[in-house]
Each structure stands twice: as C-alpha cells, then as structure tokens.
Design an enzyme around this catalytic site. Structure first.
Site, short mmCIF file in Angstrom:
data_model
loop_
_atom_site.label_atom_id
_atom_site.label_comp_id
_atom_site.label_asym_id
_atom_site.label_seq_id
_atom_site.Cartn_x
_atom_site.Cartn_y
_atom_site.Cartn_z
N GLN A 75 0.60 -1.27 0.09
CA GLN A 75 -0.07 -0.09 -0.09
C GLN A 75 0.77 1.27 0.05
OE1 GLN A 75 -3.29 -0.37 2.68
NE2 GLN A 75 -3.10 2.01 3.33
N HIS B 200 4.57 6.75 15.82
CA HIS B 200 3.59 5.77 15.55
C HIS B 200 4.28 4.49 15.52
CE1 HIS B 200 1.07 9.17 14.03
NE2 HIS B 200 0.95 9.34 15.58
N LYS C 6 8.35 0.66 6.64
CA LYS C 6 8.03 1.73 5.60
C LYS C 6 8.97 2.25 4.92
CE LYS C 6 4.70 3.43 9.29
NZ LYS C 6 4.57 4.44 10.09
N HIS D 134 7.78 5.42 14.43
CA HIS D 134 8.33 6.58 13.30
C HIS D 134 7.48 7.82 13.74
CE1 HIS D 134 7.00 7.92 9.31
NE2 HIS D 134 8.51 8.35 9.26
N TYR E 23 4.21 7.58 1.65
CA TYR E 23 5.20 6.21 2.20
C TYR E 23 4.59 4.95 1.58
CZ TYR E 23 1.80 6.64 5.96
OH TYR E 23 0.65 6.75 6.79
N ASP F 129 -1.81 11.61 20.11
CA ASP F 129 -0.39 11.69 20.21
C ASP F 129 0.06 12.36 21.40
OD1 ASP F 129 0.07 10.21 17.85
OD2 ASP F 129 0.52 11.90 16.58
#
Length: 188
Positions: A52, A67, A77, A124, A137, A175
């Site tokens: 994806q 994350h 990633k 990340h 990404y 966050d």
C-alpha cells in the site's frame, strides 16, 4: 541515450535503517528519477512486500508520531517527501537490539528527494519544517487500529532534539496522550 545507475543505499548507525539517495536527472524541462525499483531494493535491503502507498499533507510545525503497529501487524515503511521539508525519525523499539531506544533522524525534502527505509520494530514520526509538506510512504502491512500504538514525541528517555520550539509543535490529541517509552508495549 541515458543510462540509469540506480540509487545509493546508505546504512545508518542502526542496522536495517537506510537513507536512499536517488540519481536525479535534471534538464530544462524539469527532472526525472526512479523512486522505487523492486529488484534493486531487494539487492540492497532484502525482500519487503509493500502492499500500500499512503500520502499526507501537513503544515509547518505538525508533528505526527511516534507511531507503530504492534505484533504481527507491525509495518516496514519506505518514506519520502514530494513537496516541502520534514525531519523524519525512526526509533528502535526492539528490546533485544543493541541499539534499543536509539534513533536515526534525517531531513527529507522535495528538493533532496531522499527516501528513508524503516524496518519493522521501529516507532516512526516526522515534523514539518516548511510551510507545507506532502509526505508519501509505502507500507508492507495494512492499517490495523487494534494494533496501533504511539510513544510521546517529547519523551525525555528518547532524547530526540526536534529542531523547533515545542510551543510551535502541532500534534493530535491522541499523540499528546501517547505512552511514555517506559510504559509502551515494545517488541522483544
């Protein structure tokens, strides 16, 4: 005839994390470069089955992260910036790693066209330094809300020195409520 000589894969101080520098061809019309080439990627990094592509747009001071997804839903990633400029960070959260708790920080921009490969087992995040940034990404696993986790971007145990004042950071409520590094569910 132009011959394409691929990308340069630069190992970082944390094993498995790479900065990838493309070979960019510029002329009066603009530029061209190969952003991803499966065979070349596998020759330098190994087999990763990206399934994806994702894209986000953010304004100055937006900090997304740190994350990750837990367990079998973890994600590798390959990230880059199409427009603008960000500081990108990968934190090793593998308890058995000799670099556990360490991080790599790299500047990615539409101008330098660098890419950053982050394997599974890392948290990340990125911070936008330009007025806007378009961030894209590839991931090798689907988004799984039941497995998502995050660590506070300003956790003192990580010692990440973000290059703008904390008062200028814009982040999500989620966050802000992220776990501390000591409280987070990490990888073995």
């Amino acid at each position: 005839m132009i011959t394409f000589a691929g990308m340069e894969y630069k190992a970082t101080e944390i094993e498995g994390v790479y900065v990838i520098e493309p070979r960019v061809f510029n002329d009066a019309r603009g530029y061209f470069f190969e952003a991803f080439k499966q065979e070349e990627f596998e020759n330098h990094i190994g087999q990763v089955n990206f399934i994806q592509d994702n894209e986000s747009k953010s304004s100055y001071g937006v900090l997304r992260g740190l994350h990750y997804q837990k367990g079998e839903m973890s994600q590798a990633k390959l990230v880059r910036v199409i427009q603008g400029r960000v500081i990108d960070v990968a934190v090793d959260i593998r308890k058995s790693s000799p670099t556990f708790g360490k991080h790599v920080m790299v500047e990615l921009s539409g101008e330098n066209k660098r890419q950053f490969f982050i394997p599974r087992g890392f948290a990340h995040g990125f911070l936008v330094l330009s007025d806007e940034a378009v961030f894209t990404y590839k991931v090798d696993n689907v988004y799984a809300p039941q497995a998502e986790a995050s660590i506070r971007f300003d956790d003192p145990d990580l010692g990440i020195e973000w290059p703008i004042s904390e008062k200028d950071v814009l982040t999500s409520e989620k966050d802000l409520k992220a776990d501390s590094f000591k409280e987070a569910e990490l990888f073995d």
